[in-house]
Design a protein around this motif. Structure first.
Motif, PDB file in Angstrom:
ATOM      1  N   GLY A 150      50.590  55.437  21.552  1.00  0.00           N
ATOM      2  CA  GLY A 150      49.829  56.379  20.743  1.00  0.00           C
ATOM      3  C   GLY A 150      50.577  57.672  20.549  1.00  0.00           C
ATOM      4  O   GLY A 150      51.162  58.221  21.494  1.00  0.00           O
ATOM      5  N   ALA A 151      50.549  58.165  19.315  1.00  0.00           N
ATOM      6  CA  ALA A 151      51.287  59.377  18.972  1.00  0.00           C
ATOM      7  C   ALA A 151      50.746  60.608  19.668  1.00  0.00           C
ATOM      8  O   ALA A 151      51.470  61.574  19.888  1.00  0.00           O
ATOM      9  CB  ALA A 151      51.261  59.582  17.460  1.00  0.00           C
ATOM     10  N   ASN A 152      49.480  60.590  20.033  1.00  0.00           N
ATOM     11  CA  ASN A 152      48.852  61.766  20.621  1.00  0.00           C
ATOM     12  C   ASN A 152      48.620  61.622  22.123  1.00  0.00           C
ATOM     13  O   ASN A 152      47.761  62.295  22.689  1.00  0.00           O
ATOM     14  CB  ASN A 152      47.519  62.047  19.911  1.00  0.00           C
ATOM     15  CG  ASN A 152      47.711  62.298  18.427  1.00  0.00           C
ATOM     16  OD1 ASN A 152      48.547  63.101  18.035  1.00  0.00           O
ATOM     17  ND2 ASN A 152      46.948  61.591  17.609  1.00  0.00           N
ATOM     18  N   ILE A 153      49.379  60.732  22.756  1.00  0.00           N
ATOM     19  CA  ILE A 153      49.274  60.521  24.205  1.00  0.00           C
ATOM     20  C   ILE A 153      50.564  60.982  24.874  1.00  0.00           C
ATOM     21  O   ILE A 153      51.651  60.566  24.501  1.00  0.00           O
ATOM     22  CB  ILE A 153      49.020  59.044  24.540  1.00  0.00           C
ATOM     23  CG1 ILE A 153      47.697  58.575  23.940  1.00  0.00           C
ATOM     24  CG2 ILE A 153      49.015  58.836  26.053  1.00  0.00           C
ATOM     25  CD1 ILE A 153      47.416  57.099  24.150  1.00  0.00           C
ATOM     26  N   GLN A 154      50.421  61.850  25.849  1.00  0.00           N
ATOM     27  CA  GLN A 154      51.575  62.330  26.611  1.00  0.00           C
ATOM     28  C   GLN A 154      51.417  61.935  28.068  1.00  0.00           C
ATOM     29  O   GLN A 154      50.389  62.219  28.688  1.00  0.00           O
ATOM     30  CB  GLN A 154      51.710  63.849  26.495  1.00  0.00           C
ATOM     31  CG  GLN A 154      52.898  64.409  27.273  1.00  0.00           C
ATOM     32  CD  GLN A 154      53.063  65.908  27.083  1.00  0.00           C
ATOM     33  OE1 GLN A 154      52.560  66.480  26.135  1.00  0.00           O
ATOM     34  NE2 GLN A 154      53.780  66.543  27.989  1.00  0.00           N
ATOM     35  N   HIS A 155      52.439  61.275  28.614  1.00  0.00           N
ATOM     36  CA  HIS A 155      52.398  60.866  30.010  1.00  0.00           C
ATOM     37  C   HIS A 155      53.059  61.905  30.902  1.00  0.00           C
ATOM     38  O   HIS A 155      54.121  62.442  30.584  1.00  0.00           O
ATOM     39  CB  HIS A 155      53.088  59.527  30.221  1.00  0.00           C
ATOM     40  CG  HIS A 155      53.100  59.082  31.646  1.00  0.00           C
ATOM     41  ND1 HIS A 155      54.220  59.149  32.460  1.00  0.00           N
ATOM     42  CD2 HIS A 155      52.096  58.608  32.431  1.00  0.00           C
ATOM     43  CE1 HIS A 155      53.917  58.711  33.661  1.00  0.00           C
ATOM     44  NE2 HIS A 155      52.637  58.376  33.680  1.00  0.00           N
ATOM     45  N   LEU A 156      52.406  62.188  32.039  1.00  0.00           N
ATOM     46  CA  LEU A 156      52.922  63.128  33.027  1.00  0.00           C
ATOM     47  C   LEU A 156      53.035  62.401  34.362  1.00  0.00           C
ATOM     48  O   LEU A 156      52.017  61.965  34.908  1.00  0.00           O
ATOM     49  CB  LEU A 156      51.978  64.330  33.162  1.00  0.00           C
ATOM     50  CG  LEU A 156      51.657  65.083  31.868  1.00  0.00           C
ATOM     51  CD1 LEU A 156      50.514  66.067  32.100  1.00  0.00           C
ATOM     52  CD2 LEU A 156      52.893  65.805  31.349  1.00  0.00           C
TER      53      LEU A 156
END
Length: 230
Positions: free
Chosen positions: A40-46
């Motif tokens: 997903g373009a609006n998902i950022q993993h940390l």
């Protein structure tokens, strides 16, 4: 207007489905150990380990509008086979890690924001072999209600108490057709839950349009906690 949603856990199972749904309209931050399933373009993993890392050290936006704590355990054994360390481990993962995360994220929670936690049907409906996990999840229910009262009206806090859901966490209980049929038969609705059953309620509670709900423990359990049809 796009909101900022933080999920602790979310690489698979219920959290993964929540992330997929919320990312259609909002910015989603997933703090977890793995990210192999994230799309997903609006998902950022940390990168984040809930048992050893501090949420305050994550690179998060200035404000968080929705917070979901996903880690949990299914440690089902007779009490005589459980030592105190087993209870401590369940409490550390399910409850104390949640408390640490909440304390870290509170300064960033926006006006009208929403938090969603997870309990289990076994807290409300006594079940054998659930003493350890029910103790930890019961602590979450009490914590969530008190937190909801303390931070109203700024922050809404609700808890979802599911029955068995077909996720990787429950693989041991659903790893063949006979087990699946047996588990389905225990529920009045005659099926085991799926991730969308729970994720749909999470996204509902995160939505500011549903802002008159707080301090609730919502049973999503195929009727197990309230119906006797046998």
């Amino acid at each position: 207007m796009r909101k900022n949603i933080l999920l602790i856990g979310g690489s698979y199972g219920i959290g993964h489905e929540v992330a997929q749904q919320m990312s259609m309209q909002h910015n989603v931050y997933i703090a977890s150990r793995t990210n192999e399933n994230l799309m997903g373009a609006n998902i950022q993993h940390l990168p984040f380990d809930v048992l050893s890392d501090d949420v305050s050290e994550l690179n998060l936006p200035e404000t968080i509008d929705g917070f979901v704590f996903c880690p949990g355990s299914i440690n089902l054994k007779p009490l005589k086979m459980l030592n105190l360390d087993a209870f401590r481990q369940d409490m550390e993962l399910n409850f104390f890690a949640l408390v640490n995360a909440v304390k870290s994220i509170l300064p960033k929670m926006s006006e009208g924001s929403s938090m969603v936690f997870f309990s289990t049907v076994a807290v409300n409906t006594g079940m054998p072999f659930h003493t350890s996990v029910s103790s930890a999840k019961g602590a979450i229910e009490g914590f969530a209600k008190s937190l909801a009262a303390e931070y109203a009206p700024k922050i809404r806090v609700n808890t979802i108490a599911p029955s068995l859901i077909d996720t990787p966490l429950a693989k041991r209980l659903l790893n063949n057709d006979k087990k699946k049929e047996m588990m389905a038969g225990r529920h009045p609705l005659k099926r085991v839950g799926n991730v969308k059953d729970i994720a749909n309620m999470v996204t509902f509670l995160l939505n500011p349009e549903n802002s008159w709900i707080s301090g609730q423990v919502i049973q999503i359990d195929g009727g197990m906690s309230s119906l006797n049809v046998n």
